[in-house]
Design an enzyme around this catalytic site. Structure first.
Site, short mmCIF file in Angstrom:
data_model
loop_
_atom_site.label_atom_id
_atom_site.label_comp_id
_atom_site.label_asym_id
_atom_site.label_seq_id
_atom_site.Cartn_x
_atom_site.Cartn_y
_atom_site.Cartn_z
N LYS A 144 10.97 46.85 27.52
CA LYS A 144 9.20 45.72 27.39
C LYS A 144 8.80 45.57 28.84
O LYS A 144 9.85 45.01 28.58
CB LYS A 144 10.18 44.99 25.80
N ARG A 242 14.91 46.79 15.13
CA ARG A 242 14.60 45.42 16.24
C ARG A 242 14.55 44.24 15.69
O ARG A 242 14.73 43.26 16.50
CB ARG A 242 14.00 45.97 17.21
N1 LIG Z 1 11.09 42.02 28.09
C1 LIG Z 1 11.91 41.85 26.68
O1 LIG Z 1 11.79 42.77 26.17
C2 LIG Z 1 12.11 39.88 26.89
C3 LIG Z 1 12.96 40.13 26.44
C4 LIG Z 1 13.07 38.41 25.85
C5 LIG Z 1 11.88 37.30 27.49
N2 LIG Z 1 11.45 38.40 27.99
C6 LIG Z 1 10.47 37.53 28.64
O2 LIG Z 1 11.31 36.59 29.83
C7 LIG Z 1 10.63 35.87 30.53
C8 LIG Z 1 11.40 34.55 30.66
O3 LIG Z 1 12.52 34.90 31.27
P1 LIG Z 1 12.72 33.70 31.95
O4 LIG Z 1 13.84 32.92 31.19
O5 LIG Z 1 14.83 34.23 32.56
O6 LIG Z 1 11.76 33.06 33.55
P2 LIG Z 1 11.68 33.40 33.98
O7 LIG Z 1 12.11 34.62 35.31
O8 LIG Z 1 10.94 32.21 34.30
O9 LIG Z 1 13.37 31.86 35.14
C9 LIG Z 1 13.45 31.08 35.07
C10 LIG Z 1 13.63 30.01 36.09
O10 LIG Z 1 14.33 30.01 36.79
C11 LIG Z 1 14.60 30.65 38.82
N3 LIG Z 1 15.43 31.95 38.81
C12 LIG Z 1 16.27 32.73 37.91
N4 LIG Z 1 16.98 33.19 38.49
C13 LIG Z 1 17.74 32.53 39.33
C14 LIG Z 1 18.76 32.02 39.80
N5 LIG Z 1 19.81 33.46 40.08
N6 LIG Z 1 19.34 30.47 40.28
C15 LIG Z 1 18.65 29.97 40.30
N7 LIG Z 1 17.56 30.32 39.94
C16 LIG Z 1 16.69 31.21 39.13
C17 LIG Z 1 13.14 30.97 38.39
O11 LIG Z 1 12.43 31.41 39.48
C18 LIG Z 1 12.22 30.32 37.66
O12 LIG Z 1 12.14 29.29 37.66
C19 LIG Z 1 9.55 35.59 28.97
O13 LIG Z 1 8.31 35.60 30.46
C20 LIG Z 1 10.22 36.20 28.15
O14 LIG Z 1 8.25 36.86 27.68
C21 LIG Z 1 11.13 39.39 28.04
#
Ligand SMILES: NC(=O)c1ccc[n+]([C@@H]2O[C@H](COP(=O)([O-])OP(=O)(O)OC[C@H]3O[C@@H](n4cnc5c(N)ncnc54)[C@H](O)[C@@H]3O)[C@@H](O)[C@H]2O)c1
Ligand SMILES: [Zn+2]
Length: 364
Positions: A144, A242
């Site tokens: 997705k 799912r």
């Molecule tokens: N495609 C899918 O099936 C699916 C499933 C669940 C969530 N999502 C999406 O994922 C998003 C949320 O993802 P997230 O929680 O990873 O948030 P994000 O990508 O915003 O990352 C969170 C924070 O962590 C920081 N960061 C990332 N990796 C790091 C690292 N190794 N060290 C330090 N900082 C780091 C980023 O810069 C950011 O500030 C939402 O938009 C959600 O809709 C998609």
């Protein structure tokens, strides 16, 4: 860093099967993993300033030929504007249909990069190298991709499976503590909804997990990928099975929307949503009181959640009424029936919801 063989999980997605490699040391060996996946030499990597700042050098050493495309991350940057910046960089870098896009970041970078890869020249190859726990156990698997519109989250998107997913738990060492914990709630979600041994492992190994010990994290992340992969293989486009992965997400989404996506992280809202689902299931007699206590205790073990006592339960109910996942005016609700087992019901009443919301500490 350990150079043991990574764990390998095959995702049998009908549109494209692919491997997920999990293990400490997979990042330095990224180039070989991409070669093994049959990906061509024209490679681009989408990342964020934060992730690139911590890990760009490691990635560059592993993949010197991949040209970096750096775009801001964080939920408010998950927009078509971000995707446009990726397209422009691809054009400028001379990317043709043989180009490969790697995403190197959290779920936001993965979703934007995935959408760019799904649509640039009607689709180019994609590889995910997720760097948050949430992205490693959830967002990077399943294909997705998409972005938010001003009118709502994830309103534009596509299904586009990667060719390979490379997960190095070592990169989690720099993740802010709160982000890491938010990812652990999703791990608990998998355990409760469909994998009792995973739940037991997480409850037992919480100490080394929260210390982010890669040797403890590797099998836990792999178990989550296996669960999600199995569900994706059976229901790639999320029409049926799912939906069990939405455990905790019905009330969770309402709380996120009710707090304007600002106060709680997604995983924290899901933690509240799981508590609500457990309370509803217990009140119905579908979940034994002892199992309910075990699940609640596991969530509590991770520390206090941001309080919600200034929110009104009635206002949250309004958000639930508008839940986009509602079908024919009915709310699909995943209720646990034990640890590792759940059922989807469509008859949760507003009275049950109100009671659960008040149990979470919400006001009138
Ligand atoms: N495609 C899918 O099936 C699916 C499933 C669940 C969530 N999502 C999406 O994922 C998003 C949320 O993802 P997230 O929680 O990873 O948030 P994000 O990508 O915003 O990352 C969170 C924070 O962590 C920081 N960061 C990332 N990796 C790091 C690292 N190794 N060290 C330090 N900082 C780091 C980023 O810069 C950011 O500030 C939402 O938009 C959600 O809709 C998609
Ligand atoms: Zn989630």
């Amino acid at each position: 860093m350990s150079h043991d063989q990574p764990l390998r999980i095959e995702i049998a997605a009908p549109s494209r099967p692919y491997p997920v490699l999990v293990g400490a040391g997979t990042l330095p060996r990224l180039g070989a993993a991409l070669d093994d996946a049959g990906l061509g030499p024209s490679r681009f990597v989408v990342s964020s300033p934060t992730v690139w700042g911590f890990w760009g050098e490691t990635l560059h050493e592993a993949q010197p030929e991949a040209a970096p495309i750096i775009v801001p991350d964080g939920e408010r940057h998950k927009t078509l504007g971000g995707v446009s910046r990726i397209y422009e960089a691809l054009v400028k870098g001379g990317a043709d249909r043989s180009a490969v896009l790697l995403t190197f970041g959290g779920g936001v970078i993965g979703d934007m990069g995935g959408f760019a890869a799904a649509t640039y020249m009607r689709g180019i190859r994609l590889a995910h190298v997720p760097t948050t726990l949430l992205a490693q156990v959830d967002a990077a698997i399943g294909g997705k991709a998409g972005v938010n519109l001003p009118g709502g989250k994830n309103l534009v998107g596509a299904f586009h499976q990667p060719s390979v997913v490379v997960i190095d738990p070592g990169v989690l060492s720099t993740l802010p503590r709160r982000e890491f914990r938010a990812g652990l709630y999703e791990v608990i979600k998998y355990g409760v909804a469909c994998d009792a041994p995973l739940f037991e492992q997480v409850s037992r190994d919480l100490g080394p997990l929260t210390r982010r010990d890669p040797a403890t994290l590797t099998p836990v992340i792999a178990a989550c990928c296996r669960v999600k992969g199995g569900i994706v293989a059976a229901d790639e486009r999320e029409t049926g099975g799912r939906r069990v992965l939405n455990f905790g997400h019905t009330v969770g989404h309402a709380i996120e929307a009710g707090t304007k996506y600002r106060r709680l992280l997604h995983g924290e809202s899901v933690a509240y949503g799981m508590l609500a689902a457990c309370a509803i299931a217990k009140a119905r007699g579908a979940l034994a009181a002892a199992d309910c206590r075990t699940i609640t205790a596991a969530i509590a073990q991770l520390g206090p959640l941001p309080p919600l006592n200034d929110l009104s339960a009635d206002a949250q109910l309004e958000f639930l009424r508008h839940d986009k996942k509602s079908h024919d005016g009915r709310l699909h609700f995943v209720l646990p029936t034990g640890i590792g087992a759940s059922q989807i019901v469509t008859d949760v009443s507003e009275a049950e919801l109100l009671r659960a919301l008040r149990d979470l500490g919400l006001g009138e």
